[in-house]
Design a protein around this motif. Structure first.
Motif, PDB file in Angstrom:
ATOM      1  N   MET A 178       0.857  -1.185   0.000  1.00 40.12           N
ATOM      2  CA  MET A 178       0.000   0.000   0.000  1.00 40.12           C
ATOM      3  C   MET A 178       0.892   1.233   0.000  1.00 40.12           C
ATOM      4  O   MET A 178       1.941   1.241   0.638  1.00 40.12           O
ATOM      5  CB  MET A 178      -0.898   0.029   1.237  1.00 40.12           C
ATOM      6  CG  MET A 178      -1.903  -1.096   1.329  1.00 40.12           C
ATOM      7  SD  MET A 178      -3.180  -1.036   0.055  1.00 40.12           S
ATOM      8  CE  MET A 178      -4.180   0.328   0.610  1.00 40.12           C
ATOM      9  N   LYS A 179       0.480   2.266  -0.732  1.00 40.92           N
ATOM     10  CA  LYS A 179       1.175   3.550  -0.711  1.00 40.92           C
ATOM     11  C   LYS A 179       0.112   4.633  -0.756  1.00 40.92           C
ATOM     12  O   LYS A 179      -0.691   4.674  -1.691  1.00 40.92           O
ATOM     13  CB  LYS A 179       2.130   3.683  -1.894  1.00 40.92           C
ATOM     14  CG  LYS A 179       2.938   4.964  -1.832  1.00 40.92           C
ATOM     15  CD  LYS A 179       4.021   4.987  -2.882  1.00 40.92           C
ATOM     16  CE  LYS A 179       4.896   6.199  -2.673  1.00 40.92           C
ATOM     17  NZ  LYS A 179       6.044   6.183  -3.571  1.00 40.92           N
ATOM     18  N   ALA A 180       0.113   5.509   0.244  1.00 42.50           N
ATOM     19  CA  ALA A 180      -0.878   6.580   0.351  1.00 42.50           C
ATOM     20  C   ALA A 180      -2.292   6.007   0.199  1.00 42.50           C
ATOM     21  O   ALA A 180      -3.106   6.533  -0.548  1.00 42.50           O
ATOM     22  CB  ALA A 180      -0.608   7.668  -0.681  1.00 42.50           C
ATOM     23  N   GLU A 181      -2.536   4.893   0.886  1.00 41.25           N
ATOM     24  CA  GLU A 181      -3.830   4.220   0.894  1.00 41.25           C
ATOM     25  C   GLU A 181      -4.252   3.691  -0.467  1.00 41.25           C
ATOM     26  O   GLU A 181      -5.422   3.397  -0.703  1.00 41.25           O
ATOM     27  CB  GLU A 181      -4.902   5.118   1.494  1.00 41.25           C
ATOM     28  CG  GLU A 181      -4.613   5.489   2.942  1.00 41.25           C
ATOM     29  CD  GLU A 181      -5.712   6.308   3.566  1.00 41.25           C
ATOM     30  OE1 GLU A 181      -6.867   6.190   3.153  1.00 41.25           O
ATOM     31  OE2 GLU A 181      -5.391   7.079   4.502  1.00 41.25           O
ATOM     32  N   ALA A 217      -3.799  -5.609   0.318  1.00 40.48           N
ATOM     33  CA  ALA A 217      -3.738  -4.741  -0.863  1.00 40.48           C
ATOM     34  C   ALA A 217      -4.216  -5.449  -2.125  1.00 40.48           C
ATOM     35  O   ALA A 217      -4.602  -4.799  -3.097  1.00 40.48           O
ATOM     36  CB  ALA A 217      -2.310  -4.219  -1.066  1.00 40.48           C
ATOM     37  N   TYR A 218      -4.195  -6.771  -2.140  1.00 33.87           N
ATOM     38  CA  TYR A 218      -4.689  -7.505  -3.311  1.00 33.87           C
ATOM     39  C   TYR A 218      -6.191  -7.316  -3.514  1.00 33.87           C
ATOM     40  O   TYR A 218      -6.681  -7.368  -4.630  1.00 33.87           O
ATOM     41  CB  TYR A 218      -4.420  -9.000  -3.166  1.00 33.87           C
ATOM     42  CG  TYR A 218      -3.053  -9.459  -3.643  1.00 33.87           C
ATOM     43  CD1 TYR A 218      -2.468  -8.941  -4.799  1.00 33.87           C
ATOM     44  CD2 TYR A 218      -2.365 -10.449  -2.959  1.00 33.87           C
ATOM     45  CE1 TYR A 218      -1.236  -9.377  -5.233  1.00 33.87           C
ATOM     46  CE2 TYR A 218      -1.131 -10.904  -3.395  1.00 33.87           C
ATOM     47  CZ  TYR A 218      -0.576 -10.371  -4.536  1.00 33.87           C
ATOM     48  OH  TYR A 218       0.638 -10.822  -4.968  1.00 33.87           O
ATOM     49  N   ILE A 219      -6.941  -7.099  -2.429  1.00 32.18           N
ATOM     50  CA  ILE A 219      -8.402  -7.062  -2.510  1.00 32.18           C
ATOM     51  C   ILE A 219      -8.907  -5.953  -3.439  1.00 32.18           C
ATOM     52  O   ILE A 219      -9.653  -6.231  -4.377  1.00 32.18           O
ATOM     53  CB  ILE A 219      -9.025  -6.974  -1.101  1.00 32.18           C
ATOM     54  CG1 ILE A 219      -8.693  -8.240  -0.323  1.00 32.18           C
ATOM     55  CG2 ILE A 219     -10.541  -6.767  -1.186  1.00 32.18           C
ATOM     56  CD1 ILE A 219      -8.995  -8.165   1.162  1.00 32.18           C
ATOM     57  N   PRO A 220      -8.519  -4.670  -3.243  1.00 32.27           N
ATOM     58  CA  PRO A 220      -9.038  -3.640  -4.142  1.00 32.27           C
ATOM     59  C   PRO A 220      -8.515  -3.749  -5.576  1.00 32.27           C
ATOM     60  O   PRO A 220      -9.057  -3.128  -6.484  1.00 32.27           O
ATOM     61  CB  PRO A 220      -8.591  -2.322  -3.489  1.00 32.27           C
ATOM     62  CG  PRO A 220      -7.513  -2.687  -2.544  1.00 32.27           C
ATOM     63  CD  PRO A 220      -7.721  -4.102  -2.153  1.00 32.27           C
ATOM     64  N   LEU A 221      -7.482  -4.559  -5.787  1.00 33.63           N
ATOM     65  CA  LEU A 221      -6.959  -4.779  -7.140  1.00 33.63           C
ATOM     66  C   LEU A 221      -7.690  -5.917  -7.843  1.00 33.63           C
ATOM     67  O   LEU A 221      -7.419  -6.214  -9.003  1.00 33.63           O
ATOM     68  CB  LEU A 221      -5.459  -5.093  -7.087  1.00 33.63           C
ATOM     69  CG  LEU A 221      -4.565  -3.951  -6.627  1.00 33.63           C
ATOM     70  CD1 LEU A 221      -3.159  -4.462  -6.359  1.00 33.63           C
ATOM     71  CD2 LEU A 221      -4.550  -2.830  -7.655  1.00 33.63           C
ATOM     72  N   GLN A 264      14.314  -1.521   6.209  1.00 36.50           N
ATOM     73  CA  GLN A 264      14.559  -0.301   6.980  1.00 36.50           C
ATOM     74  C   GLN A 264      13.911   0.884   6.271  1.00 36.50           C
ATOM     75  O   GLN A 264      13.682   0.845   5.073  1.00 36.50           O
ATOM     76  CB  GLN A 264      16.060  -0.042   7.116  1.00 36.50           C
ATOM     77  CG  GLN A 264      16.812  -1.148   7.805  1.00 36.50           C
ATOM     78  CD  GLN A 264      16.459  -1.266   9.263  1.00 36.50           C
ATOM     79  OE1 GLN A 264      16.370  -0.278   9.977  1.00 36.50           O
ATOM     80  NE2 GLN A 264      16.247  -2.487   9.713  1.00 36.50           N
ATOM     81  N   GLY A 265      13.672   1.944   7.013  1.00 35.41           N
ATOM     82  CA  GLY A 265      13.162   3.187   6.434  1.00 35.41           C
ATOM     83  C   GLY A 265      11.698   3.088   6.060  1.00 35.41           C
ATOM     84  O   GLY A 265      10.921   2.376   6.682  1.00 35.41           O
ATOM     85  N   GLU A 266      11.307   3.819   5.023  1.00 28.69           N
ATOM     86  CA  GLU A 266       9.930   3.885   4.544  1.00 28.69           C
ATOM     87  C   GLU A 266       9.411   2.486   4.257  1.00 28.69           C
ATOM     88  O   GLU A 266      10.061   1.702   3.583  1.00 28.69           O
ATOM     89  CB  GLU A 266       9.859   4.738   3.271  1.00 28.69           C
ATOM     90  CG  GLU A 266       8.474   4.987   2.766  1.00 28.69           C
ATOM     91  CD  GLU A 266       7.663   5.901   3.655  1.00 28.69           C
ATOM     92  OE1 GLU A 266       6.428   5.777   3.653  1.00 28.69           O
ATOM     93  OE2 GLU A 266       8.252   6.735   4.353  1.00 28.69           O
ATOM     94  N   ARG A 267       8.231   2.192   4.774  1.00 29.11           N
ATOM     95  CA  ARG A 267       7.684   0.853   4.592  1.00 29.11           C
ATOM     96  C   ARG A 267       6.367   0.887   3.840  1.00 29.11           C
ATOM     97  O   ARG A 267       5.484   0.083   4.083  1.00 29.11           O
ATOM     98  CB  ARG A 267       7.506   0.177   5.940  1.00 29.11           C
ATOM     99  CG  ARG A 267       8.845  -0.086   6.592  1.00 29.11           C
ATOM    100  CD  ARG A 267       8.714  -0.896   7.831  1.00 29.11           C
ATOM    101  NE  ARG A 267      10.042  -1.149   8.365  1.00 29.11           N
ATOM    102  CZ  ARG A 267      10.283  -1.512   9.584  1.00 29.11           C
ATOM    103  NH1 ARG A 267       9.311  -1.682  10.416  1.00 29.11           N
ATOM    104  NH2 ARG A 267      11.512  -1.714   9.986  1.00 29.11           N
TER     105      ARG A 267
END
Length: 170
Positions: A62-65, A127-131, A93-96
């Motif tokens: 997910m990125k920005a919902e 995240a697979y669901i809305p795709l 590490q870092g942004e996830r």
């Protein structure tokens, strides 16, 4: 080389000793798909054997919902999952969020040691669901084998199952 933790698959092994904290891999060659249709179209354009590998290498994020399908198109895709936390020698590490990831050595890694990470930690299976890919990579493989593709997004269903979730030197 053949993986020491998974049968009949290749793994990534450290060519030299890697100190704890070292960036071992960055998602420089990672494809990002924002729709299930785009991902399926990409799979259709590949030779059969490569498409099956890509399905196995894909992971949802997910990125920005917004949901994404990420596919590492380099040795990151050959980094296998550790069986126990104690076996893991890489961590994120870092942004996830999104497909932009970095794997760091979570401890000192000896030359010749297989590089292992907890892939469940890197994936956001919801995240697979809305795709329209709510059955995960196994259903994608079945779709691919059955050539069950169309140019429209599949219908979303309320009841779903979570997705189950070479020689390369570092």
């Amino acid at each position: 080389k053949k993986s020491k933790v998974e049968d009949n698959v290749l793994g990534v092994f450290a060519k030299n000793a890697i100190p704890k904290g070292t960036v071992v891999w960055k998602s420089t060659y990672t494809a990002q798909f924002t729709t299930g249709t785009d991902f399926r179209s990409f799979l259709k354009a590949l030779p059969d054997t490569l498409a099956c590998d890509v399905i196995d290498w894909a992971y949802p994020r997910m990125k920005a919902e917004k949901p994404l399908v990420c596919v590492d198109l380099d040795h990151g895709s050959l980094t296998n999952t550790c069986e126990e936390d104690a076996d893991c020698n890489l961590s994120v590490q870092g942004e996830r969020t999104g497909c932009d990831l970095e794997f760091h050595a979570s401890r000192d890694i000896a030359a010749g040691e297989e590089l292992l990470i907890d892939h469940d930690f890197t994936a956001d299976h919801e995240a697979y669901i809305p795709l329209g890919l709510e059955h995960g990579w196994k259903s994608l493989l079945e779709d691919y084998e059955n050539e069950d593709y169309d140019d429209e997004e599949p219908e979303h269903h309320e009841d779903h199952h979570d997705g189950d979730d070479d020689d390369e030197d570092e």
